[in-house]
Design an enzyme around this catalytic site. Sequence first.
Site, short mmCIF file in Angstrom:
data_model
loop_
_atom_site.label_atom_id
_atom_site.label_comp_id
_atom_site.label_asym_id
_atom_site.label_seq_id
_atom_site.Cartn_x
_atom_site.Cartn_y
_atom_site.Cartn_z
CD GLU A 115 -1.16 -0.15 3.74
OE1 GLU A 115 -2.28 -0.65 3.55
OE2 GLU A 115 -0.74 0.18 4.87
NE ARG A 170 -6.48 -5.10 15.11
CZ ARG A 170 -7.49 -5.94 15.15
NH1 ARG A 170 -7.39 -7.08 15.80
NH2 ARG A 170 -8.63 -5.64 14.56
#
Length: 322
Positions: A114, A191
């Site tokens: 990204e 995470r």
Amino acid sequence: MSEPLFLKPVFHEKLWGGRKLETEFGYNIPDGTIGECWAISGHPHGKEQVVNGEFAGQILADLWNDHKELFGNPKGKVFPLLTKILDANASLSVQVHPDNEYAEKHEHELGKTECWYIIDAEPGSYLIYGHNAKNKAELDQMIESGDWDHLLRKVPVKKGEFYYVPSGTVHALNKGIMVLETQQSSDTTYRLYDYDRVDKTTGKKRDLHIKQSEDTITVPHKDPKLDIQSKEVGKNKFTTFVQPPISPFFSVYHWEIKEPVQLHHQIGKYTLISVLNGEGKITADGKDYDLKKGTHLIVPATINEWTLSGDLDIIASESGEE
């Protein structure tokens, strides 16, 4: 079909979200802490509809499957890109995304490289970007001991900057930052650390993904070497942030439009456009379409050239893959 495809955004509530998508962009967002506007999406978690023309009401993912000509007859199984606007009213979890190989094996979807264009950043804002571990053994030890202050790299950030975040990069947006994110079409996030926060819905700490994170983090961290180039054409300014081969999955551009200009697809067969500010028009096949802040669209492969006019601040992108 020679019309742009205008899309209806999808919004997601997030623990770290706020209300700026409403106050800054004028979107009619749901109640709550809305962190993400999925602006251009063919992903199952953001099924976006076309709002104009021949394909009004149809889902982008269905167009990808049923009307390949709109995208230059691509070989890929899914629409490859996802554009978002993120409002970090609080800090996001420290996370990492897998590459295509790991994601296909474990998550059955694309990996996630990204990038961020910083729309706004409050004074003192910073990113988590990369880590300080010299090798995997040191990385694992620092994670297991929770030595976050020494492990995580903090990078000051300001409006107008661009950051490329390849898969395997430890990263997090922090409080007070709003970005336009261009990414592979994936919703897989591991995470690593979440500040011991409790989810207000479940009353429990959010799940962490330590093993997956340790499997996928690039060690040692290396900052990408970007070749950002800008050129002025009349009163307009065109900036290229990334292109293949540096960024194999997408190219990303910043267009600052002050006077009419004719454009065409650069390296891809179709172009994604997000208007971050201003008003104007896109003209294709002799027809004008209004543009304003918060508008998102795809210029399909069936349009070879188009004209932009008005006063427009745009982030555009193209897929680097077939």
